[in-house]
Design an enzyme around this catalytic site. Structure first.
Site, PDB file in Angstrom:
ATOM      1  CB  CYS A 148       8.120   1.250  19.135  1.00 45.02           C
ATOM      2  SG  CYS A 148       9.002  -0.142  19.865  1.00 45.02           S
ATOM      3  CD  GLN A 160     -14.448   6.705   6.538  1.00 47.17           C
ATOM      4  OE1 GLN A 160     -14.741   5.567   6.908  1.00 47.17           O
ATOM      5  NE2 GLN A 160     -15.142   7.335   5.607  1.00 47.17           N
ATOM      6  CB  CYS A 187      11.929   0.162  17.664  1.00 49.00           C
ATOM      7  SG  CYS A 187      12.126   1.642  18.663  1.00 49.00           S
ATOM      8  NE  ARG A 241      -3.900   0.079   1.201  1.00 48.34           N
ATOM      9  CZ  ARG A 241      -4.561   0.069   2.374  1.00 48.34           C
ATOM     10  NH1 ARG A 241      -4.487  -0.986   3.159  1.00 48.34           N
ATOM     11  NH2 ARG A 241      -5.265   1.107   2.746  1.00 48.34           N
ATOM     12  CB  THR A 289     -17.130   7.657   2.793  1.00 47.40           C
ATOM     13  OG1 THR A 289     -17.130   6.526   3.669  1.00 47.40           O
ATOM     14  CG2 THR A 289     -18.185   8.646   3.260  1.00 47.40           C
ATOM     15  CG  ASN A 308     -20.768   8.113  -3.138  1.00 46.44           C
ATOM     16  OD1 ASN A 308     -20.609   7.447  -4.159  1.00 46.44           O
ATOM     17  ND2 ASN A 308     -20.330   7.743  -1.938  1.00 46.44           N
ATOM     18  CD  GLU A 333     -21.664   3.251  -6.485  1.00 43.37           C
ATOM     19  OE1 GLU A 333     -21.032   2.459  -7.176  1.00 43.37           O
ATOM     20  OE2 GLU A 333     -21.955   3.046  -5.289  1.00 43.37           O
ATOM     21  CG  HIS A 370      -9.543   5.029   9.840  1.00 37.85           C
ATOM     22  ND1 HIS A 370     -10.455   4.809   8.828  1.00 37.85           N
ATOM     23  CD2 HIS A 370     -10.251   5.045  10.991  1.00 37.85           C
ATOM     24  CE1 HIS A 370     -11.651   4.685   9.370  1.00 37.85           C
ATOM     25  NE2 HIS A 370     -11.561   4.825  10.668  1.00 37.85           N
ATOM     26  CB  CYS A 385      13.486  -0.362  22.330  1.00 37.90           C
ATOM     27  SG  CYS A 385      12.000  -0.859  21.445  1.00 37.90           S
TER      28      CYS A 385
END
Ligand code: BV8
Ligand code: ZN
Length: 284
Positions: A147, A110, A191, A71, A230, A255, A257, A139, A194
């Site tokens: 981490c 989103q 990370c 992605r 959306t 939209n 649709e 999101h 750490c």
């Protein structure tokens, strides 16, 4: 039956005090990023609702990291489209004043592709006036990592390609439809503080969305909600327009649709590609 009158909508817009925008994958479709469902949508190579989950992470970190690496690489070369820029102009005082002179604006997206913020960063760096609108990536963002160690606070923007050598090139294997290779845990991103495993700082199904309190406050003070690109299936994002409507606010759906999940409470519905319709209908 929602109105399609641009004149009536602009009348509501010009008197709005607090505007909430809720956007989804349809806003980035024109930038070449596949949506999850609906027109122009195609399920990604993998099903996000299966792989974007804590269960998938605990079961197969190699596959989840390859999905997010895929992605990242899908998005890396993509640019904001006119829909992103129109909504970014609404976050800039000199433009918003022309169509909604008394309004504040909070844009909750989103999407995790970062294109809403990228469009606003471009506009604000070319303007003397700082933006006074807020964009919240509820999101998270594909290029943020965090981490997994409970006692480590490391989180960062990571634009590296590949994010680690072992993931490099796996996106081509996934795109070709082959079963992805197994990447050893030791070779996944770790990370720098750490040495524990890093994960994408993205909100998975079952996880708490980011800044949810601030988002709910914005919904409760909004008198106008623009629902852009959306399918309104994922909660709590899909509940925000209803919240505005229940408080007496107006809801306008943009939209490709008709009759999305918000049509029953929509006061306005504008059917068409948001990359052209947002600027045209808002007049911004
Ligand atoms: C939470 C990051 C608790 C990962 C994402 C059972 C019933 C109801 C709800 C649930 C349930 N079981 C579980 C839940 C809750 C769950 C949920 O809603 N599940 C759904 C599947 C039923 N939600 C959660 O788990 C959330 N967390 O609830 O925590 C909580 C809540 C409040 C406070 C404290 C705790 C977390 C959800 C976040 C998941 N992560 N993304 C990743 O991307 O890999 S979700 C992901 O999918 C996206 O971020 C987005 O939200 C969603 C996709 O939706 P859309 O953006 O709408 O995209 P889609 O393709 O569906 O639609 C595109 C639309 O655009 C279409 O309508 C199309 O017509 C239109 N379009 C296309 N092109 C254009 C266009 N429109 C205009 N112009 C165009 N050119
Ligand atoms: Zn750490």
């Amino acid at each position: 039956m929602p109105s399609t009158s641009i004149e009536d909508f602009r009348g509501i817009l010009s008197n709005a005090r607090n505007i909430l925008v809720v956007s989804g994958a349809g806003l980035s479709a024109a930038s070449g990023i596949a949506t999850f469902r609906g027109q122009g949508g195609r399920w990604r190579k993998y099903d996000a609702s299966i792989l974007a989950t804590l269960a998938a992470w605990h079961e197969n970190q190699s596959r989840v990291w390859q999905f997010f690496h895929y992605r990242r690489e899908e998005v890396r070369s993509k640019r904001p489209n006119d829909g992103h820029y129109a909504l970014a102009r609404m976050c800039m005082p000199k433009w918003r004043r022309t169509v909604a002179p008394n309004a504040t604006i909070v844009h909750v997206t989103q999407n995790i592709d970062g294109l809403c913020l990228e469009a606003l960063d471009e506009l604000s760096s070319a303007s003397e006036e700082p933006p006074d609108g807020t964009i919240i990536e509820m999101h998270g963002n594909l290029f943020d990592v965090v981490c997994t160690a409970f006692d480590c606070d490391y989180r960062a923007k990571n634009m590296d390609y590949p994010i680690c050598p072992a993931l490099g090139g796996t996106e081509a294997i996934v795109a070709a439809g082959n079963v992805e290779p197994v990447v050893r845990r030791a070779d996944l991103p770790h990370c720098p503080k750490c040495q524990q495993l890093l994960r994408p700082d993205v909100v998975w199904f079952g996880e708490r969305p980011k800044q949810i309190q601030r988002i709910l406050e914005a919904a409760d003070s909004a008198d106008l909600c623009l629902v852009v690109g959306t399918s309104s299936l994922v909660q709590p994002a899909s509940k925000l327009p209803e919240r505005v409507h229940a408080n007496g606010g107006k809801v306008a759906v943009f939209n490709l649709e008709p009759n999305t999940n918000h049509s029953d409470e929509a006061d306005f519905e504008f059917v068409g590609p948001c990359e052209s319709e947002i600027a045209r209908i808002l007049g911004v």
